[in-house]
Write a protein that holds these residues in place. Structure first.
Motif, short mmCIF file in Angstrom:
data_model
loop_
_atom_site.label_atom_id
_atom_site.label_comp_id
_atom_site.label_asym_id
_atom_site.label_seq_id
_atom_site.Cartn_x
_atom_site.Cartn_y
_atom_site.Cartn_z
N GLU A 1 0.83 -1.21 0.00
CA GLU A 1 0.00 0.00 0.00
C GLU A 1 0.86 1.25 0.00
OE1 GLU A 1 -3.53 2.10 2.69
OE2 GLU A 1 -2.83 0.06 3.15
N THR A 2 1.95 1.22 0.77
CA THR A 2 2.87 2.36 0.80
C THR A 2 3.50 2.59 -0.56
OG1 THR A 2 3.37 1.94 3.13
CG2 THR A 2 4.93 3.30 1.90
N LEU A 3 3.89 1.50 -1.20
CA LEU A 3 4.48 1.62 -2.53
C LEU A 3 3.47 2.17 -3.53
CD1 LEU A 3 6.58 -1.67 -2.72
CD2 LEU A 3 7.45 0.67 -2.57
N GLN A 4 2.22 1.76 -3.41
CA GLN A 4 1.19 2.26 -4.31
C GLN A 4 0.98 3.77 -4.13
OE1 GLN A 4 -0.57 0.90 -6.79
NE2 GLN A 4 0.49 -1.07 -6.59
N ASP A 5 0.99 4.20 -2.86
CA ASP A 5 0.86 5.65 -2.58
C ASP A 5 2.01 6.43 -3.18
OD1 ASP A 5 -0.58 5.23 0.74
OD2 ASP A 5 -1.50 5.28 -1.26
N GLN A 6 3.23 5.90 -3.01
CA GLN A 6 4.40 6.58 -3.56
C GLN A 6 4.34 6.62 -5.08
OE1 GLN A 6 7.73 4.50 -1.89
NE2 GLN A 6 7.58 5.54 0.10
N LEU A 7 3.90 5.51 -5.68
CA LEU A 7 3.77 5.46 -7.14
C LEU A 7 2.75 6.48 -7.63
CD1 LEU A 7 4.57 4.09 -9.78
CD2 LEU A 7 2.79 2.38 -9.37
N ARG A 8 1.61 6.57 -6.92
CA ARG A 8 0.58 7.54 -7.29
C ARG A 8 1.12 8.98 -7.20
NH1 ARG A 8 -2.57 10.60 -4.22
NH2 ARG A 8 -1.89 9.50 -2.34
N GLN A 9 1.87 9.25 -6.14
CA GLN A 9 2.43 10.58 -5.97
C GLN A 9 3.42 10.93 -7.08
OE1 GLN A 9 4.01 10.22 -2.03
NE2 GLN A 9 2.10 10.83 -1.03
N HIS A 10 4.27 9.98 -7.42
CA HIS A 10 5.26 10.25 -8.47
C HIS A 10 4.61 10.39 -9.85
CE1 HIS A 10 8.91 10.12 -6.10
NE2 HIS A 10 8.48 9.01 -5.50
N ARG A 11 3.51 9.68 -10.06
CA ARG A 11 2.77 9.85 -11.32
C ARG A 11 2.22 11.27 -11.42
NH1 ARG A 11 -0.62 4.15 -11.51
NH2 ARG A 11 1.02 2.89 -12.54
N MET A 12 1.69 11.77 -10.30
CA MET A 12 1.17 13.13 -10.30
C MET A 12 2.30 14.15 -10.53
SD MET A 12 -1.75 12.98 -7.30
CE MET A 12 -2.55 14.47 -7.86
N LEU A 13 3.48 13.86 -9.97
CA LEU A 13 4.63 14.74 -10.22
C LEU A 13 5.01 14.72 -11.70
CD1 LEU A 13 7.00 14.10 -7.17
CD2 LEU A 13 5.93 16.26 -7.83
N LEU A 14 4.94 13.55 -12.30
CA LEU A 14 5.23 13.44 -13.72
C LEU A 14 4.26 14.26 -14.54
CD1 LEU A 14 6.88 12.16 -16.00
CD2 LEU A 14 5.33 10.19 -15.92
N GLU A 15 2.97 14.23 -14.14
CA GLU A 15 1.97 15.03 -14.85
C GLU A 15 2.27 16.53 -14.72
OE1 GLU A 15 0.30 12.05 -16.57
OE2 GLU A 15 -0.55 14.06 -16.79
#
Length: 507
Positions: free
Chosen positions: A20-34
């Protein structure tokens, strides 16, 4: 149960939490990419900043997000963008509040309870009818290492800010800083584009009249070569020479500017001028004496571009020098009616090339006189403060519009609308010169190490370039007396000579 059996069980139970922590970090980095994609695809800075602030608030999970930019002229921080505030709505001293502390110390700051921290600036909440609970604020550092403002997020929706929030917001800061630098460059490009348009219009207008008159004069000379038979030839020749002097005066200012250009650019421009000089030489031999005399005059002035003046710095008494330059300006004003006020420190001296200082002061005086209506006031100041000698020329004239003030040192620029522009005699009101005087002053400042500053206030009764001042205070329909005009508009040019570079050596 053996301890060896318990450890795998604990590990299996921890796996869902880690996932779950990894998923949150992945979601955050995707938003940074956007955000990164948005930066390179959106050129409208207002839209871009709104986009960044809204998305930052969304994935950081906060109620509010703001950027405060530093205004070096006022030493203030001001709101560039906030998700609930209007642009430029909040201003405060650069050392006030949480944002001020972060800006001054260039360090991030995490506040769990804003109202218990003495650094918290409560007036912002009062102005915006908002209740701040917790804050995470970071400095915005550009690629040159300068702090240009702060980014802060307010009121985390779930709990308090933590180290993960700090790390994530630090990444956002990089994007914000890039966007701010792009915004600055974009604004500069818009100003340059406006300047380019002005240059084209101005040069077209400025050269048309003198060249047309010169062409007509030379045509007349071709038919009236014998002065004894036609006395008017002398008048025609003199008329042509006057127009030539206008062009050559402009050329002299360009020459001063050329001397500061990179060698490659200077060589290209000088090649053009050299070719023109050679062309004049060829034609001079083919024309009758009177025309040849004019061409000789042109050739001599063009060749001056290839000579370099080497003047040594000398000790100059500022008050005496200022008065001498003012007397020359008065003599050139003809019938202009102007009041001059002098506030000059009699003990000031600096060491500088006399020709450089002459061109600087003459240019400022001429600009002030041409922008001040008759019956107006021009003030001259010379003082020593903060380790430097300051010279100021203040006029109570019409002032300059906001967009024109950004172009004032651009050169070949006039502050009137192009359709209203006309070149009159120097020192006449709204004379409409080429603007090369101020460009030359700016170039000299960069070459010799002094500083020039400009402040202006446009007369509110003539707010645009197309609005005209009658040229005499008593003819103005907006004010009832002279004092009413003196307090409405004007400009101040300030020249700072640091004493560590311009001081007269002690005997």
């Amino acid at each position: 149960m053996k301890s060896s059996d318990v450890e795998p069980q604990i590990a299996r139970e921890a796996c869902p939490i880690e996932a779950e922590t990894l998923q949150d970090q992945l979601r955050q980095h995707r938003m940074l990419l956007e955000l990164g994609k948005a930066l390179v695809s959106e050129m409208d800075m207002d839209v871009l900043f709104d986009l960044i602030m809204n998305r930052t608030r969304q994935f950081m999970g906060t109620e509010r997000c703001s950027v405060f930019l530093f205004d070096p002229k006022k030493n203030q921080l001001w709101s560039r963008v906030s998700t609930d505030l209007r642009n430029n709505e909040v201003r405060f001293s650069a050392d006030q509040g949480i944002a001020g502390w972060v800006f001054q110390n260039r360090e991030p700051l995490r506040i769990d309870d804003a109202y218990t921290d003495p650094r918290f600036y409560r007036d912002v909440d009062r102005l915006t009818h908002f209740k701040t609970r917790n804050i995470l604020c970071l400095p915005l550092i550009n690629r040159h290492g300068d702090c240009i403002g702060t980014l802060q997020i307010i009121n985390k929706i779930s709990g308090r800010f933590n180290e993960n929030d700090l790390e994530l917001l630090a990444s956002v800061c990089h994007y914000i800083t890039i966007a701010l630098e792009n915004a600055r460059l974009y604004d500069e490009l818009k100003v340059l584009d406006k300047a380019k348009e002005r240059v084209i219009n101005h040069l077209s207008h400025e050269l048309k009249t003198p060249l047309s008159i010169l062409s007509a004069a030379l045509e007349l000379l071709a038919r009236q070569l014998n002065e004894a038979e036609n006395p008017r030839i002398k008048k025609t020749v003199n008329r042509g020479r006057r127009q030539l002097r206008r062009l050559l005066d402009l050329q002299g200012k360009i020459n001063d500017i050329l001397n500061q250009q990179p060698v490659r650019e200077q060589r290209q421009l000088l090649n053009i001028i050299e070719n023109a000089a050679n062309l004049v030489e060829e034609f001079r031999e083919e024309y009758p004496p009177v025309q040849a005399e004019i061409l000789e005059f042109i050739a001599e002035r063009l060749h001056l571009l290839f000579t370099v003046e080497e003047n040594l710095p000398e000790q100059i008494h500022i008050a005496t020098f200022f008065r001498e330059m003012l007397q020359e300006a008065r003599s050139a004003m003809d019938s202009r009616e102007m009041v001059f006020k002098e506030v000059l420190d009699e003990g000031l001296e600096i060491r500088i090339e006399r020709s450089v200082l002459s061109k600087v002061v003459a240019g400022l005086l001429k600009n002030a006189i041409e922008n001040t209506p008759d019956e107006g006031l021009i003030e001259l100041y010379a003082e020593k403060k903060e380790g430097a000698v300051y010279l100021e020329v203040r006029d109570c004239g019409v002032g300059v519009t906001a967009i024109n003030s950004a172009l004032i040192f651009g050169g070949f620029f006039h502050t009137q609308d192009t359709d209203l522009y006309s070149s009159k005699r120097p020192y006449q009101f709204n004379a409409g010169g080429a603007g090369a005087d101020l460009l030359r002053i700016k170039v000299f400042s960069e070459r010799f190490g002094f500083h020039v500053d400009f402040q202006t206030r446009r007369c509110p009764f003539i707010p645009t370039d197309t609005d005209l001042c009658p040229g005499r205070i008593s003819k103005c329909s907006f004010v009832s007396d002279r004092q009413g005009c003196l307090t409405t508009g004007g400009s101040v040019f300030s020249v700072k000579f640091p004493l560590d570079a311009f001081a007269v050596p002690a005997n």
